[in-house]
Motif scaffolding. Structure first.
Motif, PDB file in Angstrom:
ATOM      1  N   GLU A 217     -33.413 -29.574 -27.464  1.00  0.00           N
ATOM      2  CA  GLU A 217     -34.122 -28.339 -27.087  1.00  0.00           C
ATOM      3  C   GLU A 217     -35.340 -28.119 -27.987  1.00  0.00           C
ATOM      4  OE1 GLU A 217     -31.633 -24.834 -26.856  1.00  0.00           O
ATOM      5  OE2 GLU A 217     -33.367 -23.543 -26.533  1.00  0.00           O
ATOM      6  N   ASN A 218     -35.240 -28.555 -29.239  1.00  0.00           N
ATOM      7  CA  ASN A 218     -36.326 -28.311 -30.189  1.00  0.00           C
ATOM      8  C   ASN A 218     -37.445 -29.359 -30.157  1.00  0.00           C
ATOM      9  OD1 ASN A 218     -34.082 -26.719 -30.904  1.00  0.00           O
ATOM     10  ND2 ASN A 218     -35.000 -26.329 -32.886  1.00  0.00           N
ATOM     11  N   PHE A 219     -37.108 -30.607 -29.832  1.00  0.00           N
ATOM     12  CA  PHE A 219     -38.175 -31.618 -29.858  1.00  0.00           C
ATOM     13  C   PHE A 219     -38.544 -32.150 -28.479  1.00  0.00           C
ATOM     14  CE2 PHE A 219     -34.335 -34.240 -30.319  1.00  0.00           C
ATOM     15  CZ  PHE A 219     -34.609 -35.330 -29.513  1.00  0.00           C
ATOM     16  N   GLY A 220     -37.813 -31.685 -27.428  1.00  0.00           N
ATOM     17  CA  GLY A 220     -38.262 -32.004 -26.066  1.00  0.00           C
ATOM     18  C   GLY A 220     -37.433 -33.004 -25.288  1.00  0.00           C
ATOM     19  N   SER A 221     -36.143 -33.122 -25.593  1.00  0.00           N
ATOM     20  CA  SER A 221     -35.297 -34.015 -24.800  1.00  0.00           C
ATOM     21  C   SER A 221     -34.380 -33.184 -23.892  1.00  0.00           C
ATOM     22  CB  SER A 221     -34.444 -34.901 -25.711  1.00  0.00           C
ATOM     23  OG  SER A 221     -33.562 -35.682 -24.923  1.00  0.00           O
ATOM     24  N   GLY A 222     -34.421 -33.443 -22.602  1.00  0.00           N
ATOM     25  CA  GLY A 222     -33.779 -32.561 -21.629  1.00  0.00           C
ATOM     26  C   GLY A 222     -32.360 -32.939 -21.219  1.00  0.00           C
ATOM     27  N   ILE A 223     -31.904 -34.140 -21.581  1.00  0.00           N
ATOM     28  CA  ILE A 223     -30.528 -34.556 -21.254  1.00  0.00           C
ATOM     29  C   ILE A 223     -29.933 -35.187 -22.507  1.00  0.00           C
ATOM     30  CG2 ILE A 223     -29.064 -36.115 -19.858  1.00  0.00           C
ATOM     31  CD1 ILE A 223     -31.150 -36.023 -17.633  1.00  0.00           C
ATOM     32  N   THR A 224     -28.624 -34.944 -22.727  1.00  0.00           N
ATOM     33  CA  THR A 224     -27.936 -35.607 -23.829  1.00  0.00           C
ATOM     34  C   THR A 224     -26.622 -36.166 -23.285  1.00  0.00           C
ATOM     35  OG1 THR A 224     -27.023 -35.306 -26.055  1.00  0.00           O
ATOM     36  CG2 THR A 224     -26.985 -33.380 -24.642  1.00  0.00           C
ATOM     37  N   PHE A 225     -26.262 -37.361 -23.717  1.00  0.00           N
ATOM     38  CA  PHE A 225     -25.057 -38.018 -23.208  1.00  0.00           C
ATOM     39  C   PHE A 225     -23.875 -37.705 -24.111  1.00  0.00           C
ATOM     40  CE2 PHE A 225     -26.598 -40.721 -19.737  1.00  0.00           C
ATOM     41  CZ  PHE A 225     -27.951 -40.487 -19.877  1.00  0.00           C
ATOM     42  N   GLY A 226     -22.801 -37.183 -23.500  1.00  0.00           N
ATOM     43  CA  GLY A 226     -21.597 -36.838 -24.255  1.00  0.00           C
ATOM     44  C   GLY A 226     -20.380 -37.439 -23.574  1.00  0.00           C
ATOM     45  N   THR A 227     -19.312 -37.618 -24.334  1.00  0.00           N
ATOM     46  CA  THR A 227     -18.174 -38.362 -23.790  1.00  0.00           C
ATOM     47  C   THR A 227     -17.029 -37.448 -23.346  1.00  0.00           C
ATOM     48  OG1 THR A 227     -17.138 -38.562 -25.965  1.00  0.00           O
ATOM     49  CG2 THR A 227     -18.653 -40.292 -25.322  1.00  0.00           C
ATOM     50  N   ILE A 239     -17.640 -34.134 -25.369  1.00  0.00           N
ATOM     51  CA  ILE A 239     -18.346 -33.047 -24.661  1.00  0.00           C
ATOM     52  C   ILE A 239     -18.102 -31.663 -25.266  1.00  0.00           C
ATOM     53  CG2 ILE A 239     -16.563 -32.797 -22.863  1.00  0.00           C
ATOM     54  CD1 ILE A 239     -18.899 -32.225 -20.876  1.00  0.00           C
ATOM     55  N   GLY A 240     -16.866 -31.384 -25.731  1.00  0.00           N
ATOM     56  CA  GLY A 240     -16.560 -30.049 -26.256  1.00  0.00           C
ATOM     57  C   GLY A 240     -17.390 -29.732 -27.497  1.00  0.00           C
ATOM     58  N   GLU A 241     -17.395 -30.671 -28.437  1.00  0.00           N
ATOM     59  CA  GLU A 241     -18.194 -30.479 -29.665  1.00  0.00           C
ATOM     60  C   GLU A 241     -19.674 -30.362 -29.320  1.00  0.00           C
ATOM     61  OE1 GLU A 241     -17.756 -33.735 -32.461  1.00  0.00           O
ATOM     62  OE2 GLU A 241     -15.592 -33.439 -32.570  1.00  0.00           O
ATOM     63  N   LEU A 242     -20.091 -31.223 -28.408  1.00  0.00           N
ATOM     64  CA  LEU A 242     -21.510 -31.243 -28.039  1.00  0.00           C
ATOM     65  C   LEU A 242     -21.936 -29.893 -27.464  1.00  0.00           C
ATOM     66  CD1 LEU A 242     -24.042 -32.983 -27.805  1.00  0.00           C
ATOM     67  CD2 LEU A 242     -23.186 -33.868 -25.631  1.00  0.00           C
ATOM     68  N   ARG A 243     -21.123 -29.351 -26.568  1.00  0.00           N
ATOM     69  CA  ARG A 243     -21.434 -28.056 -25.943  1.00  0.00           C
ATOM     70  C   ARG A 243     -21.560 -26.974 -27.017  1.00  0.00           C
ATOM     71  NH1 ARG A 243     -23.238 -27.409 -21.163  1.00  0.00           N
ATOM     72  NH2 ARG A 243     -21.549 -28.426 -20.049  1.00  0.00           N
TER      73      ARG A 243
END
Ligand SMILES: O=C1C[C@@](O)(C(=O)O)C[C@@H](O)[C@@H]1O
Length: 260
Positions: A217-227, A239-243
């Motif tokens: 969100e801060n440097f401009g990446s719109g998707i992140t891959f989580g397991t 995914i839980g930690e990532l969220r």
């Protein structure tokens, strides 16, 4: 400035980065089970990493999986990806077969997005991107370096090359060996968003790079891959930690906006 893209109910390129869960099963049954788990875990979108599928070269088997996935996922968008061994994936495939598989998928009208590795055979890939778009899918141009991270300037030029493919979203993954490499991909992405309207996705892999998976969100990446199950690349968070991490950062960003 980024112009967000709308896919079903999902907006990519604005606000909190969207969490994409990769499916890495080898059979229809395992892939479907992973999709059920991803859906339950509230993935924003799901990536079928079809280079793991043992029947990838059978068009009917692929259509069959796609139909099952569409049924399971409902409104959750589906990204179809063949990651070749040259870019860290699981399959060595000719350009002809790569194009034919991707076109078969797009014609099936069940996938919303298709990943195309645009940095090799770039003229042919440009034609493939256009053909896929004609079938109604959005295309993510991708580039992966599983060995190193080039300088910020080289990475920025790579983004510029990728943009020439005509794809809708540009995605770049690199392997860092120190924090300067992590900073290089973040800064290249930040610079690219000043000159390009397409949503960008980037990450530095491995544990050193994991900060890039939460701070898009801060440097401009719109998707992140989580397991949900297996990771598809080193450094991905469950995914839980990532969220929680994405939400915490978003709240801080909002506090700052209120102060200004
Ligand atoms: O391109 C990417 C990004 C990725 O390599 C990552 O580092 O999270 C994971 C892949 O599944 C996906 O296709």
């Amino acid at each position: 400035m980024t112009k967000p893209i709308q896919i079903k109910n999902l907006t990519i390129g604005a606000g909190i980065p969207k969490i994409c869960v990769p499916l890495t099963g080898t059979t229809r049954e395992k892939i479907c089970q992973e999709a059920e788990d991803a859906k339950k875990a509230a993935a924003d979108l799901v990536e079928w990493r079809a280079d793991f599928f043992e029947e990838l070269m059978n068009p009917e088997a692929c259509q069959n999986v796609l139909e099952a996935l569409a049924e399971i996922l409902g409104e959750t968008p589906l990204l179809f990806t063949i990651r070749t061994s040259e870019e860290g994936g699981n399959i060595t495939i000719s350009l002809e077969d790569y194009a034919a598989c991707n076109i078969n998928i797009a014609k099936g009208k069940k996938a919303d997005l298709v990943d195309v590795e645009v940095m090799s055979n770039s003229e042919e890939k440009k034609k493939l991107v256009a053909e896929l778009q004609k079938e109604g899918v959005k295309v993510i141009a991708s580039s992966h370096d599983f060995h190193k991270t080039d300088s910020q300037e080289v990475l920025l030029n790579r983004f510029r090359e990728m943009e020439k493919s005509g794809a809708d979203i540009l995605k770049m993954a690199v392997m860092p060996h120190g924090f300067e490499d992590v900073a290089a991909i973040m800064e290249a992405t930040n610079a690219m968003r000043q000159e390009c309207e397409k949503p960008l996705v980037s990450m530095a892999m491995g544990s050193i790079g994991s900060i890039t998976r939460i701070s898009g969100e801060n440097f401009g990446s719109g998707i992140t891959f989580g397991t949900v199950g297996a990771a598809s690349a080193p450094g991905q968070f469950p995914i839980g930690e990532l969220r929680s991490l994405l939400d915490a950062l978003h709240e801080k960003n909002e506090e700052d906006e209120l102060k200004q």
